[in-house]
Write an enzyme that holds these catalytic residues in place. Sequence first.
Site, PDB file in Angstrom:
ATOM      1  N   GLY A  13      -0.757   4.035  -5.317  1.00 20.58           N
ATOM      2  CA  GLY A  13      -0.525   2.717  -5.892  1.00 20.58           C
ATOM      3  C   GLY A  13       0.739   2.547  -6.706  1.00 20.58           C
ATOM      4  O   GLY A  13       1.091   1.427  -7.051  1.00 20.58           O
TER       5      GLY A  13
ATOM      6  N   ILE B  15      -3.928   4.288  -0.415  1.00 21.10           N
ATOM      7  CA  ILE B  15      -4.710   4.727   0.740  1.00 21.10           C
ATOM      8  C   ILE B  15      -5.799   5.708   0.306  1.00 21.10           C
ATOM      9  O   ILE B  15      -6.838   5.818   0.952  1.00 21.10           O
ATOM     10  CB  ILE B  15      -3.819   5.339   1.851  1.00 21.10           C
TER      11      ILE B  15
ATOM     12  N   LEU C 131       0.837  -1.203   0.000  1.00 24.00           N
ATOM     13  CA  LEU C 131       0.000   0.000   0.000  1.00 24.00           C
ATOM     14  C   LEU C 131       0.867   1.246   0.000  1.00 24.00           C
ATOM     15  O   LEU C 131       1.882   1.301   0.714  1.00 24.00           O
ATOM     16  CB  LEU C 131      -0.888   0.000   1.254  1.00 24.00           C
ATOM     17  N   CYS C 132       0.476   2.243  -0.782  1.00 25.90           N
ATOM     18  CA  CYS C 132       1.110   3.563  -0.722  1.00 25.90           C
ATOM     19  C   CYS C 132       0.005   4.608  -0.864  1.00 25.90           C
ATOM     20  O   CYS C 132      -1.144   4.343  -0.502  1.00 25.90           O
ATOM     21  CB  CYS C 132       2.213   3.714  -1.775  1.00 25.90           C
ATOM     22  N   HIS C 133       0.324   5.792  -1.383  1.00 24.22           N
ATOM     23  CA  HIS C 133      -0.685   6.848  -1.488  1.00 24.22           C
ATOM     24  C   HIS C 133      -1.676   6.577  -2.619  1.00 24.22           C
ATOM     25  O   HIS C 133      -2.883   6.557  -2.395  1.00 24.22           O
ATOM     26  CB  HIS C 133       0.002   8.203  -1.684  1.00 24.22           C
TER      27      HIS C 133
END
Length: 112
Positions: free
Chosen positions: A73, A98, A69-71
Amino acid sequence: MIEQIRPAEVAAWFARDAGAAPVLLDVREPWELQTASVVPQGFALVAIPMNEIPGRLAELDPGQRIACLCHHGARSQRVAAFLAQSGFDTVANIAGGIDAWSAQHDTSVPRY
């Protein structure tokens, strides 16, 4: 190819192999985690910033199911590919990061 899963599909993706420990690997920076984070429900939450992954690879178990997971993708996609190339068999990218988690799955998570 790295599997892309939507935030609402994370629990079902983890459940595909009940014998593997489910891990959500958040690869965002510490300030991002302070701004918005997921609440672990049925999985372990591990936070390692993307640039620290190579040096901290031993903290992860190749036998785990790892959803990255990141901001939005992109960083998590790169980390998932790196993990797959490093011998991790079951990795996925959380499409939309996220931001999508907040918009589609848990609106209590702040968007930034």
